[in-house]
Design a protein around this motif. Structure first.
Motif, short mmCIF file in Angstrom:
data_model
loop_
_atom_site.label_atom_id
_atom_site.label_comp_id
_atom_site.label_asym_id
_atom_site.label_seq_id
_atom_site.Cartn_x
_atom_site.Cartn_y
_atom_site.Cartn_z
N ARG A 1 0.67 -1.14 -0.41
CA ARG A 1 0.00 0.15 0.23
C ARG A 1 1.41 1.17 -0.33
O ARG A 1 0.82 2.54 -0.71
N THR A 2 1.93 0.60 0.89
CA THR A 2 2.66 2.46 0.86
C THR A 2 3.34 3.25 0.10
O THR A 2 3.08 4.14 -0.49
N MET A 3 4.04 1.57 -0.84
CA MET A 3 4.88 2.03 -2.13
C MET A 3 3.81 2.67 -3.73
O MET A 3 4.25 3.56 -4.18
N SER A 4 2.65 1.69 -3.46
CA SER A 4 1.43 1.61 -4.32
C SER A 4 1.18 3.87 -4.14
O SER A 4 1.22 4.50 -5.49
N GLY A 5 1.50 3.88 -3.13
CA GLY A 5 1.11 5.94 -2.69
C GLY A 5 2.37 6.45 -3.26
O GLY A 5 1.63 7.96 -3.97
N ALA A 6 3.04 5.61 -2.84
CA ALA A 6 4.34 6.42 -3.23
C ALA A 6 4.50 6.81 -4.67
O ALA A 6 5.26 7.87 -5.32
N VAL A 7 4.46 6.11 -5.75
CA VAL A 7 4.05 5.92 -7.51
C VAL A 7 3.14 7.03 -7.69
O VAL A 7 3.16 6.75 -8.97
N GLY A 8 2.09 6.88 -7.06
CA GLY A 8 1.46 7.89 -7.03
C GLY A 8 0.14 7.45 -7.70
O GLY A 8 -1.16 8.01 -8.41
N ILE A 9 -0.49 6.50 -6.69
CA ILE A 9 -1.68 5.71 -7.14
C ILE A 9 -2.78 6.17 -5.62
O ILE A 9 -1.87 5.87 -4.66
N ASN A 10 -4.25 6.61 -6.30
CA ASN A 10 -4.80 6.92 -4.88
C ASN A 10 -5.50 5.76 -4.93
O ASN A 10 -6.43 5.25 -4.85
N THR A 11 -4.46 5.59 -2.94
CA THR A 11 -5.15 4.18 -2.07
C THR A 11 -6.34 3.87 -2.23
O THR A 11 -7.33 3.22 -1.96
N ALA A 12 -7.26 5.39 -1.32
CA ALA A 12 -8.21 5.77 -1.15
C ALA A 12 -9.41 5.39 -2.02
O ALA A 12 -10.61 4.08 -1.92
N LYS A 13 -9.01 5.70 -3.59
CA LYS A 13 -9.85 5.43 -4.39
C LYS A 13 -9.93 4.48 -4.39
O LYS A 13 -11.16 3.94 -5.11
#
Lengths: 408, 307
Positions: B193-205
């Motif tokens: 999750r953290t890494m995905s957020g870091a590469v610009g994925i809006n994880t909440a969405k």
């Protein structure tokens, strides 16, 4: 002696908590309720056994079981089997085609009592079975799951499935279990009629005594090193494991313990209510028992008892007057407790209790100051006007108006 | 069973096998939505059955509306009803995630309790809105009746229809998860999750859409289910335990595992039903599943995800 007593009761706070609970269920309830409602309260208190087991298992151990109704039911069915055998002596069942066997067996064309019913002719065996059967069952489930490090959500789902299986089994095997109706028409315990009012009083007080005793025992367990390990396992399971403890065995133990207490509750339930049916075994009652614990506070043994009492009283009141609102209220309660008060009533008391007692203290201090001021100046207009009106109400003993104000 | 010839036995087996296939389809359709929500997000949605009921009631409403206002449309409304069921369940799921689920991601056991509360509320709302009686939509005529394969084997068309729908939905979910940009994001979020957020994925969405999609598929399952059996306010909750077992048994997070476990559970139960009575068949099926899960907690297919 003093130290061990302190350990059992958990310090000064523990003392007062248990004493207040004891005063409420042993004195206040019997004085204010008629036998019908007292019996109802006793029924709710039997659910509290499950709730305090869940405090151990879920609050302290971090293991959520959605199948505690299974153990409640097993305990209840063990008791019911004994009572049913006693109730179906050849004399009172002589209209059946096979006299001397329970009525539902006769209706299902059974001609003899099945083998696993036979030992339940003995009360000693029954009492042992009430604790041993559910604990053994819990041991098998626990050993199979915890040894393989299955926990959390998976454990919850599998215990739920077990609750479903047992319900379907009980309903399906009508000849052996009484089916969906359960075991009804339970009459006597060793010749002692459990349906009379006096018996209901005695059973109520017995339930209270067992419940208070169980709380003391569990408090003691939580006060030992085991209790602290349990908490440590909940928070950092791997660290406990790396410290050389066998986490699985501790979990199995606490699961069996919770099962045994739930079963005791089930047995007392059967005695008080006079029947046992699969509707106390399945998924829905099991989850409702979790909500009792959650409302009372998953970390508080005493709180869980209040949770069981309050939720059930609410259920009875609501479902009598607004049956439609009840499910909404119950659902809202689930969501509200989880989202806003994860520690339930006990958490609220912990959070706001000190603040309230502070407020109470300051109010009392203010009143003391006011009283002192009134005595100094007895003809202060404001307080006099207020006081003068009082004697109009029938209070013959107070001749002097100022005294009434003080007595209040 | 003595008086039966071999061909009769064979046709009974074929029909029982087919009823297993339609049970498999319903289980799979329900489990797909749950597999997405539970497998990908780790959220236990106990209200899943109620989302199914919402889909079923939407279909019922559609059939009712078509019957009153555009009777000529009767033959083909069903496809639009399925789409509507998906849409309604998707929308409600979206709102539920926004208002409830997203606060509880860190506490999976509490999510379970909160969604159970949600399911109680939804049941009561359905009961107040549609009444406690079970309803079923007026089905178009081509859905009724059955195909005569041989003289003794009959196959109901609505069962075939459900199976077709299952195949389409399963393929769709597969394409979405493994062949689309969105699926890539979902899988990335699951893995880290953290890494995905870091590469610009809006994880909440991503979470929100994933949850809503799972609910939408439950809605389709409801629409399919209502062609086979009638719907009541509590009919969703009847299937919730089975569905959870399907997902857990298949191995959370694996689409293939979900298909395989739905197939084995559905077929086992139907074939056992032929030899024993219904309740014993169910008990034995569930016992076998629980037993296997105790021996192999990770399920049939293990997804290689580092957690």
């Amino acid at each position: 002696m003093q130290a061990s007593l302190k350990k059992i009761l958990g310090g000064r706070g523990g003392w007062t908590g248990i004493l207040v609970l004891a005063a409420i269920i042993l004195v206040a309830f019997p004085l204010t309720m008629d036998i019908f409602r007292l019996n109802l309260a006793g029924k709710y208190l039997t659910y509290a056994f499950v709730a305090i087991g869940l405090v151990m298992l879920w609050g302290y151990g971090g293991v959520l079981s959605l199948g505690q109704g299974v153990f409640f039911g097993l305990g209840g069915y063990c008791m019911a089997m004994f009572l049913k055998l006693e109730a179906s002596d050849p004399e009172s069942t002589k209209i059946q085609s096979t006299p001397g066997i329970p009525d539902f067996m006769d209706w299902n064309q059974l001609t003899a009592v099945p083998w696993f019913w036979e030992p339940f002719h003995s009360l000693t065996f029954t009492i042992i079975a009430i604790f041993v059967v559910p604990a053994l069952f819990a041991y098998f489930i626990g050993a199979a799951m915890f040894k393989r490090r299955v926990g959390g959500v998976y454990f919850a789902i599998i215990t739920q499935a077990i609750a479903a299986i047992l319900t379907i089994l009980i309903i399906g095997q009508q000849g052996y279990t009484g089916g969906a109706n359960g075991m009804t028409d339970l009459k006597t315990l060793l010749g002692w009629d459990i349906r009379t009012d006096s018996a209901k009083y005695i059973l109520y007080f017995a339930t209270c005594a067992f419940l208070l005793g169980s709380i003391v025992v569990l408090r003691w367990v939580l006060g030992t090193k085991f209790g602290r390990l349990l908490l440590a396992m909940r928070d950092r399971e791997d660290r406990v494991r790396f410290s050389g403890y066998d986490v699985a065995n501790f979990k199995i133990f606490v699961f069996c313990l919770a099962a045994a207490f739930s079963a005791l509750g089930g047995a007392l339930f059967t005695l008080q209510v006079g029947f046992m049916s699969p509707s106390f075994v399945g998924i829905v009652p099991s989850i409702e028992m979790v909500i009792f614990t959650a409302v009372g506070g998953r970390m508080s043994l005493v709180g869980a008892v209040y949770g069981a009492l309050l939720v059930n009283a609410g259920k009875t009141v609501f479902s009598e007057t607004f049956p439609e609102l009840w499910l909404l209220a119950m659902g809202g309660l689930f969501i509200a407790v989880v989202m806003f008060f994860p520690n339930g009533l006990a958490g609220l008391q912990e959070k706001y209790g000190p603040m309230l007692s502070q407020r109470l203290k300051s109010i009392l201090a203010n009143r003391k100051r006011l009283r002192a001021w009134q005595q100094e100046a007895p003809d202060a207009t404001a307080s006099k006007e207020y006081v003068v009106e009082l004697p109009q109400s029938p209070a013959p003993s107070s001749s002097e108006p100022l005294k009434t104000a003080e007595a209040r | 069973m003595d008086g039966m010839s071999m061909s009769e036995m064979g046709s009974i087996l074929a029909m029982q096998g087919f009823s297993g296939l339609s049970l498999f389809s319903v289980l799979l359709l329900m489990a797909l939505g749950l597999a997405i929500i539970f497998g990908q997000m780790g959220v236990i949605n106990m209200a899943h059955g109620e989302f199914m009921a919402i889909g079923a009631y939407t279909t019922y409403l559609c059939s009712h509306l078509v019957e009153t206002y555009v009777p000529g449309f009767q033959g083909s409304y069903f496809f639009f009803a399925v789409a509507a069921a998906f849409g309604v369940a998707f929308g409600i799921g979206y709102v539920v995630e926004l208002g409830l689920i997203r606060f509880l991601y860190k506490r999976p056991l509490d999510t379970l309790l909160a969604t159970w509360g949600l399911s109680l509320i939804m049941q009561q709302i359905l009961r107040s809105a549609f009444g406690a009686r079970e309803v079923s939509p007026t089905l178009p005529e081509w859905l009724l009746g059955s195909l005569h394969v041989t003289e003794t084997v009959e196959i109901p068309i609505n069962g075939l229809m459900v199976m077709g729908l299952t195949v389409v939905v399963t393929l769709g979910v597969f394409l979405l998860l493994y062949r689309s940009r969105w699926g890539l994001r979902v899988r990335a979020t699951v893995q880290n999750r953290t890494m995905s957020g870091a590469v610009g994925i809006n994880t909440a969405k991503v979470d929100r859409i994933t949850f809503a999609l799972g609910c939408g598929i439950a809605g389709i399952a409801g629409a399919a289910f209502t062609t086979i059996a009638s719907t009541g306010p509590t009919s969703g909750s009847l299937y919730i335990v089975d569905t959870f077992l399907v997902v857990v048994f298949g191995g959370a997070g694996s689409l293939l595992g979900t298909v395989a476990s739905a197939f084995s559970i559905g077929e086992t139960q139907s074939i056992l039903e032929f030899f024993l009575n219904g309740s014993m068949a169910k008990v034995i099926t569930l016992l076998v599943v629980v037993g296997i899960l105790m021996l192999r907690p990770e399920g049939l297919v293990v997804s290689k995800v580092r957690r």
